[in-house]
Design an enzyme around this catalytic site. Structure first.
Site, PDB file in Angstrom:
ATOM      1  N   HIS A 183     -19.786 -59.300 -39.080  1.00 49.53           N
ATOM      2  CA  HIS A 183     -20.294 -58.838 -40.378  1.00 49.53           C
ATOM      3  C   HIS A 183     -20.565 -57.338 -40.327  1.00 49.53           C
ATOM      4  O   HIS A 183     -20.494 -56.725 -39.257  1.00 49.53           O
ATOM      5  CB  HIS A 183     -21.593 -59.581 -40.738  1.00 49.53           C
TER       6      HIS A 183
ATOM      7  N   ASP B  68     -23.765 -54.819 -41.879  1.00 48.50           N
ATOM      8  CA  ASP B  68     -25.110 -55.061 -42.385  1.00 48.50           C
ATOM      9  C   ASP B  68     -25.240 -54.701 -43.862  1.00 48.50           C
ATOM     10  O   ASP B  68     -24.746 -53.670 -44.313  1.00 48.50           O
ATOM     11  CB  ASP B  68     -26.128 -54.266 -41.557  1.00 48.50           C
TER      12      ASP B  68
ATOM     13  N   HIS C 231     -19.676 -56.006 -36.442  1.00 45.95           N
ATOM     14  CA  HIS C 231     -20.404 -56.360 -35.223  1.00 45.95           C
ATOM     15  C   HIS C 231     -20.862 -57.807 -35.306  1.00 45.95           C
ATOM     16  O   HIS C 231     -20.885 -58.414 -36.390  1.00 45.95           O
ATOM     17  CB  HIS C 231     -21.608 -55.440 -35.001  1.00 45.95           C
TER      18      HIS C 231
ATOM     19  N   ARG D  93     -34.692 -53.006 -35.428  1.00 47.69           N
ATOM     20  CA  ARG D  93     -33.609 -52.311 -36.133  1.00 47.69           C
ATOM     21  C   ARG D  93     -34.140 -51.462 -37.278  1.00 47.69           C
ATOM     22  O   ARG D  93     -34.951 -51.928 -38.077  1.00 47.69           O
ATOM     23  CB  ARG D  93     -32.614 -53.331 -36.700  1.00 47.69           C
TER      24      ARG D  93
HETATM   25  C1  OGA Z   1     -28.066 -56.653 -36.329  1.00 44.17           C
HETATM   26  C2  OGA Z   1     -27.212 -57.614 -35.607  1.00 44.17           C
HETATM   27  C3  OGA Z   1     -26.644 -58.448 -33.417  1.00 44.17           C
HETATM   28  C4  OGA Z   1     -27.354 -58.668 -32.138  1.00 44.17           C
HETATM   29  O1  OGA Z   1     -29.049 -56.181 -35.740  1.00 44.17           O
HETATM   30  O2  OGA Z   1     -27.759 -56.334 -37.472  1.00 44.17           O
HETATM   31  O3  OGA Z   1     -26.322 -58.169 -36.180  1.00 44.17           O
HETATM   32  O4  OGA Z   1     -26.657 -58.796 -31.105  1.00 44.17           O
HETATM   33  N1  OGA Z   1     -27.485 -57.763 -34.317  1.00 44.17           N
HETATM   34  O5  OGA Z   1     -28.590 -58.696 -32.139  1.00 44.17           O
HETATM   35 MN    MN Z   2     -26.027 -57.185 -38.196  1.00 41.46          MN
END
Ligand code: OGA
Ligand code: MN
Length: 292
Positions: free
Chosen positions: A117, A119, A267, A282
């Site tokens: 995806h 974000d 990702h 994040r």
């Molecule tokens: C995010 C995500 C993936 C992870 O933080 O947006 O998709 O490995 N993280 O934590």
């Molecule tokens: Mn993400």
């Protein structure tokens, strides 16, 4: 980038993978970051789509301060909010600090991140970037994050496929991607606050002017196509972008700071640890405007 910029105060950029990702060294984000160093980072980010800065023992305020240099931040409105309104907390532990057991509803929520995806693609102005800080990192189960470039994905498509995609519009819907896992964990009013949005399937990456696919696990359908056919097309394009040799897989160490460009990078979480705690914070940079 000039050699002078590269040499500035010991900051250096080195590639991590032939198609995506670079590491930045010589920076300590607990200290004020001068404008030249910041520009080196921004340029590297625009070019490499994913940056890794190791051993950044920052707190939420320092993370938010760094993120703000890139643009306005998204406020965290969802269930996963940390104490700082701009920090989104991704964690596999419950309030008592125990790792969530397999099958727990809260783990289902993390599963959304395990699909490829970008974000906030379900927002009218999707996130420009995300900056993830590894606060607690599992030593055995790892919990790598994988990245792939949608710019390279687009570039490597056959010309006739590029032409066929031109003008197509995707409907992104957070309620849809949640519905694949969720059984009511997220309150309906949070879902209702992000109604479906339309974005072109091919976009321009503003800082470089390069064309890029813009696909995401949040896409519910393609306008003007039968639902299943649209979903199959999206799945095919995501598979294309994420062919194994095009994927950079980040193995986390504690205090790694990893930032990615949501305009042109996909990702996903690869493993959600079942015995070891994993805690990530994040900060999310809001986009500069509607998708170009
Ligand atoms: C995010 C995500 C993936 C992870 O933080 O947006 O998709 O490995 N993280 O934590
Ligand atoms: Mn993400």
């Amino acid at each position: 980038m000039s050699m002078a910029a590269l040499a500035h105060a010991g900051i250096a950029v080195s590639g991590l993978h032939p198609h995506i990702g670079a590491e930045i060294t010589g920076v300590d984000l607990r200290q004020p970051l001068d404008e030249t160093s910041f520009e080196v980072i921004r340029e590297a980010w625009n070019r490499h789509s994913v940056l890794v800065l190791r051993d950044q023992r920052i707190d939420d305020e320092q993370q938010v301060e760094f993120a703000r240099r890139f643009g306005t931040l998204e406020e965290t409105t969802f269930t996963v909010a940390a104490d700082n309104p701009y920090i989104y907390k991704l964690s596999n532990v419950d309030d008592e600090g125990n790792v969530l057991p397999i099958g727990s509803r809260k783990r289902l929520f993390l599963d959304v991140n395990a699909r490829w995806h970008t974000d906030s693609s379900f927002r009218p102005i999707p996130a420009m970037g995300s900056i993830l800080s590894g606060r607690e990192v599992p030593g055995k189960e790892h919990g790598d994050t994988a990245f792939a470039s949608m710019r390279v994905g687009y570039e490597t498509l056959p010309e006739e496929k590029k032409r066929a995609l031109e003008g197509l519009v995707a409907v992104h819907d957070y309620g849809y991607s949640l519905s694949l896992f969720d059984d009511g964990l997220i309150p309906q009013n949070e879902i209702d606050s992000v109604p479906p949005v339309r974005h072109p399937l091919v976009r321009t990456h503003p800082p470089t002017g390069l064309r890029s696919l813009f696909v995401s696990g949040h896409i519910e359908r393609i306008e003007g196509m039968p639902v299943e056919e649209g979903r199959a097309l999206v799945a095919e394009l995501i598979e294309w972008c994420t062919r194994p040799e095009y994927v950079y897989r980040h193995r986390w160490s504690r205090y790694d700071l990893v930032m990615w460009d949501n305009r042109c990078a996909l990702h996903r979480a690869t493993v959600i640890p079942t015995t070891e705690p994993r805690l990530m914070h994040r900060a999310t940079i809001a986009g500069e405007g509607p998708v170009a």
